[in-house]
Design an enzyme around this catalytic site. Structure first.
Site: not given
Length: 1279
Positions: A332, A376
């Site tokens: 992830h 991100h």
């Protein structure tokens, strides 16, 4: 020869080159490689940054299996790299950072070694240039060959490497005597191995080894002999020579001389180990002259070849089934190396994931400055080039195994950038990219059909679709927030706006986007203080006298000299002993007090100045003195480098510790025991009467009177700081004065206890023995008890059988009420369950009971949140201070009854955008900026073949399953999975994962990159369980055990046949291949931590819910060579071995009962070997811990019953009902409890009696339950 060329521009992309490898070098044998590597070779080590390359000497030490890097010169520094820590050896063409940093790099000369550095996630790098291409290629080939040969795994080499790595200068010096002093060895054993050995004991051991006490150096060979003596535990071997250890009840080895013959060894291997290894092979490796001594046999028991499991080195599972029939190792947010909000993104994170066997990587692609970046989005993480990531993936995708790699892409690009991204993917991945579908067979292709292919996972839409955006998150970004206590003190925060609140997280000052923060390990020594800021590190050091003025400082130094001379004589040399105190008249400056060559006190001023807003320190009298960023680093520098005092060089040596002024206080009692303290406190009936006692081992306890009881709390020391609970003080007197004004302890009745009356040191004969002494309860106060804790409700996580009437007995799922900390036992609680009230139980077997689901928390930042600002009913205004200010523009937000917050901006336009969003929220208006509608570019969409992402359904209904397309896959968060399995249609999730792919990822609140338990997802057949590989927690350890130790570590593990071909139910408890495991933990080596010296071993099964059982040993008394052989036998019933893993975990406890992780070993139950076996221990990242191992004895029994657990489950329910029946009654008698315990004892006794027939057990259990209910009814009727 080029020295790493000219630097490239920061935005330059990677241009790959190739190196022509000479065939004669590739054909070198291992002996030829060793001959080459053991010679010293000159290299140029790349220092990094703007530093120049340095000429070094590189060689391989065959004895210790380490690379030795030494500078040119007699007293040059020695650096060591253990070969077992080396993860990869690369040519320059395989090193992305090096190629990107320099323009005209001579790639045929450059070599990079990636190696593990402690327990850090990211590997460290050692880069150098050889002086010719052949030498560079030989080094690469040699190191790779030695990696495959595993020479470093030989026990003797590991022992030598362990010591040489810690004493490189003493044991690797080329001139003078090589060795370490007995004092250094004693300190090393205490600090690094938790082995406290007195000098007299060490002298005896040295004499036995032929060494004299006056010899100043212990050489490596003698050091190894001493180590063998310390870690040799004969108790384990003696068990083999005693009766009752073998299955026949006879001694395994009967030789009276204590040696093992080859006949006995052969019998042992066949009968105990169930092994077909020839006894002659073991004898040749470990024995001598046809026998094996006890010491040699212990080495065999701890050896790798005697491991408790056999790791699958090659692919041994059927790889021709559809992809949906396999579990696949998945990552992830692969690019992150820390938390989800502010950490760095690294290309190396992708490389490490691929080399660890990961087969599904995540890429979050965004448009930044006209280029495609991976980051991100909306947070403070750094960004990396997507082009660099794709180049790394192309190079490392199939280095571990040839089976397909899946790229899970989170696409935030517009159509134009998607076209560029599609072109970039095709260019970088080339033939590895699966661009056209294979022959359609109505199901997903198999791993064998997709060998050496990379699959793209994303949405495959041509129509317009809404880009994903969380509906309740209006705006994200970063702003500056002013401190509420200091005006104009701004810090950058990650901010998230919802319709009601604005949440902000904490960001370290000075950490701008893209900036690499220096690791703390570069500043701190191995004895790191508690202080978090660099400017405060000196506060915990013994040489810092924080509360001493000039007059007292001079007096203390003079007294120190007198005390040392009186104790050690006039010839004692105190030159360099020092202390530092603050200057009373000049805030921020300090005075260095030290002793010169004549033991005369001297002093020098340490001045401070500010540079760029931060203090800097330097010595006044020293011309051209260097400037340091903290007092701590200044001292550390002058402990290595001399400074001039009256034209004489001087180095700081021993710290002069601050005198113990508290010794004269009336409340201080030296040497008093707890019983003595209670006797002195007995006549003081005032709450808060207290004293401080010091034990002979230099440990301190605060003893005080509280509600008729005497309680005791530990006072710890960290350097010069005094620690109680989580609070720190610069002196013991300061601690006492603090708790005279503030509560130290809060009772269950919310009564605050402060320190009131000190108890003087009176002779014990003046205090008569109390008649009510037994009524005074003594209790230890732990860290948790120093603050108020309300009564709580807990749920049992596993069965627990109480020992006697003072402990609770309960089953997994039991609800225990009115729980509080047991004051007499650390790690234990008191609670009510069933008819038993206020009984003791261990806290480790329960968890806090959650009354309701709290997934939809109001805090979207989780534990990274530093605060929130209410937006509804607030007033927001714009302000501009000055264009010359650091923060010229800010928004003030004021809500009635609350303090004012200020959000700062450097650009006026940014402030306007945030003000518009805040105003719309306050007026309940939606943001004017709607989620952007995007079209998927046809060229990019064409890359998505077999893993087409579709929205996850609200429920897996029969209609949804009937309309499945095997090419579609769903992704959903962990909390959605928990909702799925609680519905009636949970079985359809298994039907879905039998045909299609599914991916589960952590919920968004896990901002600290923690992981969720993957077992639930695996149990329901979900193939891709995405975990944060950078976090070494238990879920990642389970992931490592499942994929690294199975099927050759190829990243694919086949599901059991019944999971994909039958009506499998993960909640059932009836299987035909169940086994009972009986494990006895005997001993271990090197199981130490910083927490304490009492390790224990927990053995658990991890699999289906019915297999989640665990048990543990009692703590051992040593960590260097712990022994548990006299402890209990651990019995575990595994109902479904095909899906279960067994996990050995070693932990240690500190004084407050907190467990410290030491190491683990996790692997499938199917790989468990019986007999006397060694258990290697690994850290959280899956790296084997040097020398740390256990020895266990394993027995396994296959159960013949087809339904072994159905009756156990039924009786468990009956026992739970009985406790529920008693919990609401006030007329419970002792006879009730006795009869209930009788049933519970019988239940626990029958749990592992696998040889008895289940129908006999059922009849006996039914009779007991029926008898109890009839007896109870008759008793109620009689009453």
């Amino acid at each position: 020869m080029m020295r790493f060329g000219k630097k490239k521009q920061s935005n330059a992309s990677i241009k790959m080159e190739t190196i022509e490898i000479h065939e004669d070098i590739c054909c070198l044998t291992i002996d030829e490689c060793l001959t080459f590597a053991q010679e010293e070779h000159q290299i140029m080590q790349f220092a990094g940054g703007n530093q120049r390359s340095q000429r070094k000497l590189l060689r391989y030490d065959l004895e210790t299996h380490q690379l030795t890097v030494k500078g040119v010169g007699h007293s040059a520094k020695v650096d060591l790299i253990k070969c077992e820590d080396i993860k990869e050896v690369r040519y320059a063409t395989e090193c992305f950072q090096l190629i990107k940093q320099f323009d005209d790099l001579e790639v045929d000369l450059c070599v990079t070694i990636k190696y593990k550095n402690g327990e850090n996630f990211l590997w460290s790098s050692f880069r150098f240039e050889a002086f010719d291409p052949d030498s560079a290629q030989k080094w690469v080939h040699t190191l790779r060959t030695l990696q495959k040969a595993n020479l470093h795994k030989q026990s003797a080499g590991r022992f030598k490497s362990y010591f040489v790595h810690r004493f490189p200068y003493q044991l690797e010096s080329t001139g003078g005597t090589k060795g370490i002093s007995p004092k250094d060895l004693k300190v090393f054993l205490c600090d690094h191995m938790n082995y406290k050995l007195e000098i007299d004991e060490l002298s005896e051991i040295m004499k036995e080894d032929g060494l004299k006490e006056e010899e100043s150096a212990i050489e490596l060979s003698n050091l190894m002999s001493i180590y063998d003596r310390l870690t040799y535990d004969e108790k384990i071997i003696e068990r083999l020579f005693k009766s009752g250890e073998a299955s026949q009840g006879q001694p395994i080895f009967k030789n009276s001389e204590g040696v093992i013959t080859i006949t006995e060894l052969e019998d042992f291997l066949v009968s105990e180990q169930k092994s077909d290894v020839p006894a002659s092979a073991v004898m040749n490796r470990y024995g001598s002259e046809g026998v094996i001594t006890k010491h040699q046999f212990l080495d065999y028991l701890y050896s790798d070849e005697n491991s408790v499991f056999v790791r699958s080195e090659t692919v041994d599972e059927h790889m021709d089934s559809p992809l949906s029939h396999y579990w696949i190792a998945s990552s992830h947010n692969t690019y992150l190396i820390g938390n989800q909000l502010t950490s760095r993104s690294e290309v190396e994170a992708y490389v490490q994931a691929l080399l660890s066997g990961c087969k599904c990587l995540e890429l979050d692609v965004w448009k930044r400055d006209g280029t495609i970046k991976i980051l991100h989005g909306h947070w403070l993480t750094t960004m990396i080039n997507a082009e660099d990531v794709l180049a790394a993936i192309s190079m490392y995708a199939f280095k571990v195994s040839p089976y397909p790699l899946i790229l899970s892409i989170e696409n935030h690009l517009d159509t134009e950038m998607q076209e560029k991204f599609a072109k970039m993917i095709k260019e970088k991945l080339g033939d590895k990219l699966l661009s056209i579908p294979l022959q359609d067979a109505g199901q997903l292709p198999s791993p064998n059909m997709l060998k050496n292919k990379i699959l793209i996972k994303d949405k495959k839409f041509i129509r317009e679709t809404q880009d994903y955006m969380k509906s309740d998150i209006i705006k994200r970004g970063e702003v500056y927030i002013e401190s509420s206590s200091h005006a104009n003190d701004w810090s950058k925060r990650a901010v998230l706006m919802t319709p009601d609140f604005l949440y902000y997280s904490y960001t370290e000052p000075g950490q701008e986007e893209g900036e690499v923060v220096r690791e703390r390990s570069e500043v701190l020594t191995s004895r790191a203080p508690v202080a978090q800021k660099l400017s405060e590190l000196h506060l915990a050091e013994p040489w810092y006298w924080g509360g001493v003025d000039g007059t007292a400082g001079n007096f203390y130094v003079s007294e120190y000299v007198k005390r040392m001379v009186n104790t050690l004589g006039n010839d004692i040399q105190l030159c360099g002993d020092f202390a530092i105190r603050p200057r009373t008249r000049c805030t921020g400056d300090y005075v260095l007090l030290f002793l010169d060559a004549q033991n005369a006190p001297k002093k020098i001023k340490i001045h401070s100045k500010f540079e760029k807003g931060f203090p800097r320190y330097f010595i006044e009298e020293y011309s051209n003195a260097p400037v340091f960023e903290s007092l701590y680093t200044l001292v550390r520098h002058y402990q290595r480098v001399p400074f001039s005092v009256e034209k004489c060089p001087l180095i700081l040596k021993r710290p002069i510790e601050e005198p113990r002024n508290f010794a004269k206080e009336t409340w201080f009692h030296y040497g008093a025991t707890l019983e003595d303290s209670e006797r002195r406190l007995r006549d003081h009936k005032v709450n808060g009467a207290f004293l401080v006692r010091e034990q002979p081992d230099n440990k301190f306890r605060l003893v005080f009177r509280c509600a008729g009881a005497v309680r005791s709390c530990k006072i710890g020391q960290d350097g010069r700081l005094w620690v109680i609970g989580k609070s720190q003080f610069e002196g013991l007197t300061q601690l006492i004065e603090y708790y005279k004004k503030r509560p130290l302890y809060i009772t269950k009745n919310n009564q605050e206890i402060k320190l009131t009356k000190p108890v003087e040191m009176i002779p014990l004969d003046e205090a008569s023995a109390p008649s009510h002494y037994e009524l005074i309860n003594k209790a230890y106060v732990t860290e948790e008890e120093i603050r108020e804790r309300p009564d709580e409700v807990y749920e049992a996580e596993e069965d627990y059988r109480g020992r006697g009437d003072g402990e609770l007995t309960f089953l997994r799922g039991a609800i225990i009420k009115n729980v509080e900390q047991d004051p007499d036992h650390v790690g234990w609680c008191l609670g009510d369950y069933g008819p038993r009230r206020g009984k003791r139980f261990p806290k480790k077997v329960v968890k806090l009971y959650e009354w309701e689901e709290e997934e939809n928390t109001d805090n979207p930042l989780g534990n990274m949140c530093d605060g929130m600002i209410q937006l509804k009913k607030s007033v927001a205004r714009l302000h501009t201070v000055s264009d010359n200010s650091y923060i010229p523009h800010y928004i003030s937000i004021k809500c009635e009854g609350r303090e004012e917050y200020r959000l700062g901006f450097k650009q006026y336009e940014d402030m306007e955008k945030w003000y518009e969003s805040i105003t719309n929220v306050r007026k309940n208006k939606p943001s004017s900026k709607k989620p952007a509608k995007v079209k998927q570019a046809p060229s990019y969409s064409a890359l998505v073949i077999y893993v087409m992402a579709v929205p996850a359904p609200s429920e897996f209904t029969n209609e949804y399953i009937a309309a499945l397309n095997y090419r579609e896959m769903s992704s959903f968060a962990e909390n959605k999975l928990e909702a799925y399995v609680q519905k009636d249609t949970a079985a359809n999730l298994l039907n879905f994962t039998s045909t299609c792919m599914a991916r589960v990822y952590p919920k968004m609140w896990r901002t600290n990159s923690s992981n969720f338990d993957p077992l639930l997802a695996w149990n329901y057949g979900i193939q891709l369980v995405a975990l944060n590989y950078q976090t070494p927690d238990k879920p990642m350890q389970l992931n490592w055990g499942k994929f690294h130790n199975s099927n050759g570590g190829c990243g694919y593990v086949k599901k059991p046949y019944e999971m994909v071909n039958s009506k499998f139910d993960p909640r059932q408890e009836s299987f035909s291949n169940s086994v009972a495991l009986f494990i006895h933990v005997l001993g271990g080596r090197m199981c130490f931590s910083e927490a304490g010296n009492s390790p224990k071993v927990k053995i658990s099964l991890e699999g289906l819910d019915c297999d989640l059982t665990a048990d543990e040993t009692l703590p051992a008394k040593s960590s260097t060579c712990p022994y548990w052989g006299g402890g209990k036998l651990i019995s575990l019933l595994c109902l479904n071995p095909d899906m279960a893993m067994i996990r050995f975990e070693v932990t240690d406890c500190n004084d407050f009962g907190d467990e410290k992780f030491i190491g683990h070993c996790t692997f499938p139950v199917k790989q468990l070997r019986t007999g006397w076996r060694s258990v290697p221990l690994y850290d959280g990242h899956g790296n084997e811990k040097q020398l740390a191992k256990l020895v266990v004895r394993v027995e396994k029994e296959v159960l013949k019953s087809t339904d072994p657990e159905r009756e156990k489950k039924r009786v468990r329910g009956e026992i739970l009902q009985l406790n529920e029946f008693f919990s609401d009654r006030d007329d419970v008698t002792a006879e009730d409890i006795r009869r209930l315990r009788q049933i519970e004892d019988k239940y626990f006794e029958m749990m592992f009696q696998t040889q008895r027939k289940r129908n006999d057990i059922q009849i006996e259990q039914n009779g007991l339950i029926r008898e109890f209910y009839l007896w109870r009814m008759s008793e109620d009727a009689a009453r």
